[in-house]
Design a protein around this motif. Structure first.
Motif, short mmCIF file in Angstrom:
data_model
loop_
_atom_site.label_atom_id
_atom_site.label_comp_id
_atom_site.label_asym_id
_atom_site.label_seq_id
_atom_site.Cartn_x
_atom_site.Cartn_y
_atom_site.Cartn_z
N VAL A 67 -1.46 -3.60 -14.09
CA VAL A 67 -0.04 -3.97 -14.07
C VAL A 67 0.60 -3.71 -15.43
CG1 VAL A 67 1.55 -5.93 -13.89
CG2 VAL A 67 -0.24 -5.62 -12.18
N GLU A 68 -0.09 -4.11 -16.48
CA GLU A 68 0.46 -3.92 -17.83
C GLU A 68 0.52 -2.44 -18.20
OE1 GLU A 68 -2.03 -6.36 -20.30
OE2 GLU A 68 -1.02 -8.21 -19.67
N SER A 69 -0.53 -1.68 -17.90
CA SER A 69 -0.57 -0.26 -18.27
C SER A 69 0.50 0.55 -17.56
CB SER A 69 -1.95 0.33 -17.94
OG SER A 69 -2.93 -0.28 -18.72
N ALA A 70 0.70 0.26 -16.28
CA ALA A 70 1.69 1.01 -15.50
C ALA A 70 3.09 0.43 -15.63
CB ALA A 70 1.27 1.05 -14.03
N LYS A 71 3.19 -0.68 -16.37
CA LYS A 71 4.48 -1.36 -16.55
C LYS A 71 5.14 -1.71 -15.21
CE LYS A 71 5.52 0.51 -21.12
NZ LYS A 71 4.27 0.81 -21.62
N VAL A 72 4.32 -2.16 -14.29
CA VAL A 72 4.81 -2.57 -12.97
C VAL A 72 5.53 -3.91 -13.13
CG1 VAL A 72 4.09 -3.33 -10.66
CG2 VAL A 72 3.05 -1.31 -11.71
N ARG A 73 6.71 -4.01 -12.57
CA ARG A 73 7.49 -5.24 -12.64
C ARG A 73 7.48 -5.88 -11.26
NH1 ARG A 73 9.80 -5.31 -17.48
NH2 ARG A 73 11.40 -6.87 -17.12
N ASP A 74 6.42 -6.61 -11.00
CA ASP A 74 6.29 -7.33 -9.73
C ASP A 74 5.94 -8.76 -10.10
OD1 ASP A 74 5.30 -8.53 -7.35
OD2 ASP A 74 4.89 -6.54 -6.52
N GLU A 75 6.96 -9.59 -10.10
CA GLU A 75 6.77 -10.98 -10.55
C GLU A 75 5.75 -11.73 -9.71
OE1 GLU A 75 7.87 -12.55 -13.34
OE2 GLU A 75 8.43 -10.49 -13.84
N LYS A 129 0.81 -1.22 0.00
CA LYS A 129 0.00 0.00 0.00
C LYS A 129 0.85 1.28 0.00
CE LYS A 129 -2.44 0.87 3.66
NZ LYS A 129 -3.47 0.86 4.70
N GLY A 130 1.89 1.34 0.80
CA GLY A 130 2.72 2.54 0.90
C GLY A 130 3.58 2.82 -0.32
N THR A 131 3.71 1.85 -1.21
CA THR A 131 4.56 2.01 -2.40
C THR A 131 3.73 2.16 -3.67
OG1 THR A 131 4.67 -0.37 -2.81
CG2 THR A 131 6.33 0.56 -1.32
N ASP A 132 2.49 2.55 -3.51
CA ASP A 132 1.52 2.46 -4.60
C ASP A 132 1.13 3.83 -5.17
OD1 ASP A 132 -0.18 1.18 -6.36
OD2 ASP A 132 -1.79 0.94 -4.90
N SER A 133 2.07 4.58 -5.68
CA SER A 133 1.76 5.91 -6.20
C SER A 133 0.88 5.86 -7.45
CB SER A 133 3.05 6.67 -6.52
OG SER A 133 3.80 5.98 -7.50
N SER A 134 0.93 4.77 -8.19
CA SER A 134 0.11 4.66 -9.41
C SER A 134 -1.26 4.05 -9.16
CB SER A 134 0.86 3.82 -10.45
OG SER A 134 1.03 2.49 -9.97
N GLY A 135 -1.50 3.51 -7.97
CA GLY A 135 -2.79 2.89 -7.66
C GLY A 135 -2.93 1.46 -8.15
N VAL A 136 -1.85 0.91 -8.71
CA VAL A 136 -1.90 -0.45 -9.24
C VAL A 136 -2.19 -1.47 -8.15
CG1 VAL A 136 -0.52 -2.28 -10.31
CG2 VAL A 136 -0.45 0.03 -11.22
N TYR A 137 -1.50 -1.36 -7.04
CA TYR A 137 -1.67 -2.36 -5.98
C TYR A 137 -3.07 -2.31 -5.38
CZ TYR A 137 3.26 -3.43 -6.41
OH TYR A 137 4.48 -3.83 -6.89
N LYS A 138 -3.66 -1.12 -5.29
CA LYS A 138 -5.03 -1.02 -4.80
C LYS A 138 -6.00 -1.68 -5.79
CE LYS A 138 -8.83 1.89 -3.33
NZ LYS A 138 -9.73 0.78 -3.57
N LYS A 139 -5.81 -1.42 -7.08
CA LYS A 139 -6.67 -2.06 -8.09
C LYS A 139 -6.53 -3.57 -8.02
CE LYS A 139 -6.68 1.80 -11.26
NZ LYS A 139 -5.94 2.46 -12.31
N CYS A 140 -5.30 -4.03 -7.85
CA CYS A 140 -5.08 -5.47 -7.76
C CYS A 140 -5.69 -6.04 -6.47
CB CYS A 140 -3.60 -5.79 -7.86
SG CYS A 140 -2.95 -5.61 -9.54
#
Length: 129
Positions: A95-103, A40-51
Motif C-alpha cells: 500500500v505504501e509503495s504503490a501510494k494506494v489511497r484506500d482508507e 480484484k478488477g481494479t488491481d493493476s498494481s497487484g496491491v489488493y492481491k498482496k493484501c
C-alpha cells in the motif's frame, strides 16, 4: 474497537480476554479479506492481491494463536507478535509503495496491529499468573 465486543467486556480472566480479542481480530481480518476480493478488477498494481494474501495469512495466524493458547501461552505470545508484524507487513508495504489511497485497507492494517498488541498484552498477563 473492542468496546462493543461483549465477549471481551465480559471476560473473567486473561485467557478469555485473549481469545475474545483474537476472535475479534479474526472476524475483522476476514471482513477485510472479503473486501479485498471485491477489488480484484481494479488491481493493476497487484496491491489488493498482496493484501488479500496477507489477510489470509493473518486469519490463519490468529486462528493458530487461539489454538496455541489452549496449551502453550509462550508459543501464543510469540505467534501473535508474528501475525501483528510479519504477516501484515506485505500489505502495509504494498500500500505504501504503490501510494494506494484506500482508507479501509489502511485502517484495517492498523487494526491488525492493535488486535495483535492487545492480545499480546493479555497473553503476557496470562503468562505472569
Amino acid at each position: 474497537m473492542l468496546g462493543s465486543n461483549n465477549k471481551a467486556a465480559s471476560a473473567k480472566n486473561f485467557r478469555d480476554l485473549s481469545v475474545a480479542i483474537i476472535e475479534a481480530g479474526i472476524a475483522h481480518a476476514a471482513e477485510t479479506r472479503a473486501y479485498l476480493i471485491t477489488k480484484k478488477g481494479t488491481d493493476s498494481s497487484g496491491v489488493y492481491k498482496k493484501c488479500k494474501d496477507s489477510y489470509e495469512t493473518v486469519v490463519v495466524g490468529f486462528t493458530d494463536v487461539v489454538r496455541e493458547l489452549g496449551h502453550d501461552a509462550d508459543g501464543a505470545s510469540y505467534l501473535v507478535k508474528v501475525v501483528a508484524s510479519d504477516d501484515i507487513r506485505p500489505c502495509v508495504t504494498a500500500v505504501e509503495s504503490a501510494k494506494v489511497r484506500d482508507e479501509r485497507v489502511s485502517h484495517a492494517n492498523r487494526d491488525v496491529v492493535v488486535y495483535g498488541i492487545s492480545a499480546f498484552a493479555a497473553i503476557e498477563k496470562l503468562r505472569a499468573n
